[in-house]
Design an enzyme around this catalytic site. Structure first.
Site, PDB file in Angstrom:
ATOM      1  N   TRP A  92      34.032  -4.433 -23.990  1.00 28.32           N
ATOM      2  CA  TRP A  92      32.558  -4.358 -23.473  1.00 28.32           C
ATOM      3  C   TRP A  92      32.330  -2.690 -23.723  1.00 28.32           C
ATOM      4  O   TRP A  92      32.976  -2.160 -22.861  1.00 28.32           O
ATOM      5  CB  TRP A  92      32.341  -5.090 -22.294  1.00 28.32           C
ATOM      6  CG  TRP A  92      30.750  -4.676 -21.998  1.00 28.32           C
ATOM      7  CD1 TRP A  92      29.523  -5.057 -22.528  1.00 28.32           C
ATOM      8  CD2 TRP A  92      30.434  -3.639 -21.060  1.00 28.32           C
ATOM      9  NE1 TRP A  92      28.423  -4.435 -21.786  1.00 28.32           N
ATOM     10  CE2 TRP A  92      28.894  -3.680 -21.068  1.00 28.32           C
ATOM     11  CE3 TRP A  92      31.014  -2.608 -20.147  1.00 28.32           C
ATOM     12  CZ2 TRP A  92      28.235  -2.684 -20.268  1.00 28.32           C
ATOM     13  CZ3 TRP A  92      30.402  -1.977 -19.429  1.00 28.32           C
ATOM     14  CH2 TRP A  92      28.895  -1.805 -19.315  1.00 28.32           C
ATOM     15  N   GLU A 132      32.378  -8.809 -25.588  1.00 31.69           N
ATOM     16  CA  GLU A 132      31.359  -9.192 -24.728  1.00 31.69           C
ATOM     17  C   GLU A 132      30.038  -8.320 -25.111  1.00 31.69           C
ATOM     18  O   GLU A 132      30.267  -7.180 -25.143  1.00 31.69           O
ATOM     19  CB  GLU A 132      31.902  -8.717 -23.499  1.00 31.69           C
ATOM     20  CG  GLU A 132      30.769  -9.342 -22.326  1.00 31.69           C
ATOM     21  CD  GLU A 132      31.387  -8.709 -21.035  1.00 31.69           C
ATOM     22  OE1 GLU A 132      30.722  -9.198 -19.976  1.00 31.69           O
ATOM     23  OE2 GLU A 132      32.465  -8.159 -20.956  1.00 31.69           O
ATOM     24  N   LYS A 184      25.637  -7.636 -24.367  1.00 34.25           N
ATOM     25  CA  LYS A 184      24.846  -7.480 -23.473  1.00 34.25           C
ATOM     26  C   LYS A 184      23.694  -7.269 -23.680  1.00 34.25           C
ATOM     27  O   LYS A 184      23.293  -6.607 -24.857  1.00 34.25           O
ATOM     28  CB  LYS A 184      25.467  -6.323 -22.213  1.00 34.25           C
ATOM     29  CG  LYS A 184      24.897  -6.406 -20.898  1.00 34.25           C
ATOM     30  CD  LYS A 184      25.617  -5.151 -20.189  1.00 34.25           C
ATOM     31  CE  LYS A 184      25.160  -5.438 -18.670  1.00 34.25           C
ATOM     32  NZ  LYS A 184      26.213  -4.186 -17.834  1.00 34.25           N
ATOM     33  N   ASP A 203      29.111 -13.681 -20.832  1.00 32.92           N
ATOM     34  CA  ASP A 203      28.823 -13.347 -19.536  1.00 32.92           C
ATOM     35  C   ASP A 203      27.526 -13.996 -19.043  1.00 32.92           C
ATOM     36  O   ASP A 203      26.485 -13.922 -19.660  1.00 32.92           O
ATOM     37  CB  ASP A 203      28.781 -11.696 -19.200  1.00 32.92           C
ATOM     38  CG  ASP A 203      28.606 -11.420 -17.673  1.00 32.92           C
ATOM     39  OD1 ASP A 203      27.805 -11.852 -17.024  1.00 32.92           O
ATOM     40  OD2 ASP A 203      29.803 -10.803 -17.464  1.00 32.92           O
ATOM     41  N   HIS A 247      24.614 -11.709 -18.807  1.00 39.03           N
ATOM     42  CA  HIS A 247      24.264 -10.646 -19.872  1.00 39.03           C
ATOM     43  C   HIS A 247      23.091 -10.889 -20.760  1.00 39.03           C
ATOM     44  O   HIS A 247      23.006 -10.566 -21.917  1.00 39.03           O
ATOM     45  CB  HIS A 247      25.523 -10.335 -20.648  1.00 39.03           C
ATOM     46  CG  HIS A 247      26.454  -9.550 -19.882  1.00 39.03           C
ATOM     47  ND1 HIS A 247      27.180  -8.794 -20.574  1.00 39.03           N
ATOM     48  CD2 HIS A 247      26.207  -8.861 -18.628  1.00 39.03           C
ATOM     49  CE1 HIS A 247      27.971  -8.029 -19.658  1.00 39.03           C
ATOM     50  NE2 HIS A 247      27.394  -8.295 -18.520  1.00 39.03           N
ATOM     51  N   HIS A 269      32.578 -15.230 -18.591  1.00 44.24           N
ATOM     52  CA  HIS A 269      32.679 -14.377 -17.416  1.00 44.24           C
ATOM     53  C   HIS A 269      31.653 -15.215 -16.692  1.00 44.24           C
ATOM     54  O   HIS A 269      30.512 -14.911 -16.823  1.00 44.24           O
ATOM     55  CB  HIS A 269      32.222 -12.886 -17.804  1.00 44.24           C
ATOM     56  CG  HIS A 269      33.304 -12.196 -17.817  1.00 44.24           C
ATOM     57  ND1 HIS A 269      33.189 -10.776 -18.001  1.00 44.24           N
ATOM     58  CD2 HIS A 269      34.870 -12.349 -18.042  1.00 44.24           C
ATOM     59  CE1 HIS A 269      34.459 -10.048 -18.163  1.00 44.24           C
ATOM     60  NE2 HIS A 269      35.334 -11.077 -18.199  1.00 44.24           N
ATOM     61  N   ASP A 328      21.478  -8.936 -14.591  1.00 42.85           N
ATOM     62  CA  ASP A 328      23.073  -8.734 -14.212  1.00 42.85           C
ATOM     63  C   ASP A 328      23.605  -8.019 -13.037  1.00 42.85           C
ATOM     64  O   ASP A 328      24.056  -7.065 -12.744  1.00 42.85           O
ATOM     65  CB  ASP A 328      23.484  -7.854 -15.385  1.00 42.85           C
ATOM     66  CG  ASP A 328      25.130  -7.793 -15.678  1.00 42.85           C
ATOM     67  OD1 ASP A 328      25.603  -8.986 -15.021  1.00 42.85           O
ATOM     68  OD2 ASP A 328      25.681  -6.853 -15.907  1.00 42.85           O
ATOM     69  N   ASP A 378      25.393  -9.462 -10.680  1.00 40.35           N
ATOM     70  CA  ASP A 378      26.768  -9.700 -10.400  1.00 40.35           C
ATOM     71  C   ASP A 378      27.190 -10.262  -9.133  1.00 40.35           C
ATOM     72  O   ASP A 378      27.940  -9.583  -8.324  1.00 40.35           O
ATOM     73  CB  ASP A 378      27.851  -8.660 -10.821  1.00 40.35           C
ATOM     74  CG  ASP A 378      27.875  -8.413 -12.288  1.00 40.35           C
ATOM     75  OD1 ASP A 378      27.975  -9.560 -13.020  1.00 40.35           O
ATOM     76  OD2 ASP A 378      27.867  -7.279 -12.915  1.00 40.35           O
ATOM     77  N   ASP A 389      33.112 -12.489 -12.855  1.00 40.29           N
ATOM     78  CA  ASP A 389      32.751 -11.257 -12.956  1.00 40.29           C
ATOM     79  C   ASP A 389      31.701 -10.990 -11.730  1.00 40.29           C
ATOM     80  O   ASP A 389      30.564 -11.453 -12.069  1.00 40.29           O
ATOM     81  CB  ASP A 389      32.488 -10.698 -14.087  1.00 40.29           C
ATOM     82  CG  ASP A 389      32.012  -9.124 -14.398  1.00 40.29           C
ATOM     83  OD1 ASP A 389      32.243  -8.574 -13.582  1.00 40.29           O
ATOM     84  OD2 ASP A 389      31.481  -9.007 -15.460  1.00 40.29           O
TER      85      ASP A 389
END
Length: 418
Positions: free
Chosen positions: A184, A225, A227, A258, A261, A285, A293, A295, A325
């Site tokens: 990424w 990955e 985004k 993800d 993302h 993820h 994002d 997380d 993640d």
């Protein structure tokens, strides 16, 4: 007072009454490895330059005491977390988490700089995954790495990518299971660019050079990955979803999705089946994007459960690598790991306990009334009793008993760190 075993037997009888093979579900759950990410344990600082500032759309907030400051402390914390999580899993390292006394930069790292990690994982029966680190470094310039117009910058990061693949190969060979090696890059623009094509051409060419050497997937599975945007790169991301979808499918690389993302109205649970038609493997993820994002630690919310249902309903579990993640520095970091992995396992167990084939038959018969009624009623079945039995049979605490262990660990270990 009923025992864990007695509650399990009663629940098992209920599930078997609707056609669910509980023993098979538990066997599958025990065999499924979750890749627990190292960066929750120290707020994404690593050990290359632990005092450095995060950059590249990366931000961990909070100042809860007890963060790991060395690789040894991080392994100690991970040991505690794994002791409270049922099953054998994997630990996911970023390149900045090397463990060496040698002064070394990202374009110089070698397998020897990760030997202590491999020895630790081997002793515990764990697997290791890997990630090149394309952020938090002086050569991350002008918001660019592999797509930078300056060849000197690109060459630095290309070399880092090549060396990361060799480290992942070392993991796979030493531990007897493939290391997923995830690429990424944060390359992006804060405002609208004039030329969107040229940076993507440079990124494509750089990746082609990184992947020149063929490495067996018995040891390394390279993943890509995408985004939507990052902090400081709100207008344009070079590695967009379309870029990585095209690159991965044409270069035989595994695409990683993800959960944080995508645009706020998108969910990856609705994308898994489409990607599975065109790729023999995929990686996830699993995160919780409260505000895009962000997380957050994953909870047993609808999307986590839908992700696991989609994997199980499609028969895709053997083809899907599940990684976590998130990074939250406002709470106990060991607790964050345990909550996250156990929730991922709980959601997977709930999916495995669904009478999927019976529900599919109702759908094929266009009996949507029965489909709706039964899926809603099944939500009330006593899956918790099955989960408690699984934890007990795996030798880890049942219910909140694990949190008592974390609080004791915090008092005896984490609170004494500066």
């Amino acid at each position: 007072m009923t025992t864990v075993k007695e509650r399990f037997e009663a629940a098992k009888s209920i599930y078997e009454g609707i056609g669910v093979d509980v023993d098979k579900a538990l066997e599958t759950l025990a065999e499924t490895k979750i890749s627990m990410h190292c960066w929750q344990g120290d707020d994404v600082k690593g050990f290359l330059n632990p005092d450095g500032e995060l950059s590249g759309g990366i931000l961990s907030t909070g100042n809860y005491p007890g963060a790991a400051h060395t690789a040894e402390e991080l392994r100690q914390d991970a040991d505690k977390a794994f002791s409270l999580i049922p099953g054998k899993h994997k630990f996911n390292l970023h390149a900045i988490y090397l463990d060496t006394d040698e002064a070394v930069d990202l374009n110089e790292i070698e397998p020897k700089h990760f030997e202590k990690w491999v020895a630790w994982a081997k002793e515990r029966g764990l697997g290791l995954d890997f990630n090149p680190t394309f952020f938090s470094h002086p050569m991350y310039q002008d918001n660019y790495t592999l797509a930078h117009p300056d060849k000197k910058v690109r060459d630095f990061w290309i070399e880092h990518g090549k060396r990361s693949r060799k480290i992942a190969e070392y993991f796979g060979q030493a531990l007897g299971q493939p290391a997923y090696n995830n690429f990424w890059v944060p390359d992006s623009s804060k405002d609208n660019p004039i030329d969107r094509l040229a940076p993507r051409k440079r990124l494509m060419t750089a990746y082609d050079e990184i992947f020149t050497e063929e490495i067996s997937e018995d040891y390394v599975i390279d993943t890509m990955e995408s985004k939507v945007f990052g902090i400081g790169g709100e207008a344009y991301t070079v590695g967009s979803h379309e870029f990585y979808m095209g690159y991965g499918l044409t270069r035989n690389k595994t695409i990683l999705m993800d959960a944080g993302h995508y645009h706020p109205t998108e969910v990856i649970s609705n994308k898994i089946s489409s990607l599975a038609l065109f790729s023999d493997k995929l990686m996830l993820h699993v995160s919780r994007p409260v505000r895009w994002d962000s997380d957050h630690v994953i909870i047993m919310d609808d999307e986590l459960q839908e992700i696991m249902k989609e994997i199980v309903r499609g028969g895709l579990l053997a083809r899907t690598a599940i990684g976590l993640d998130f990074f939250d520095a406002t709470i106990n970091r060991v607790a964050a790991w345990v909550v996250g992995v156990r929730n991922a396992q709980k959601a997977l167990l709930k999916a495995l306990l669904e009478p999927t084939e019976a529900l599919k038959q109702l759908e094929l018969a266009f009996d949507f009334t029965s489909r709706l009624v039964l899926t809603e009623e099944y939500k009330d079945l006593p899956f918790g009793a099955i989960w408690d039995y699984f934890c007990d049979s795996q030798g880890v605490p049942v219910g909140l008993a694990w949190f008592d262990e974390v609080k004791k660990y915090e008092a005896e270990v984490l609170s004494k760190r500066s």
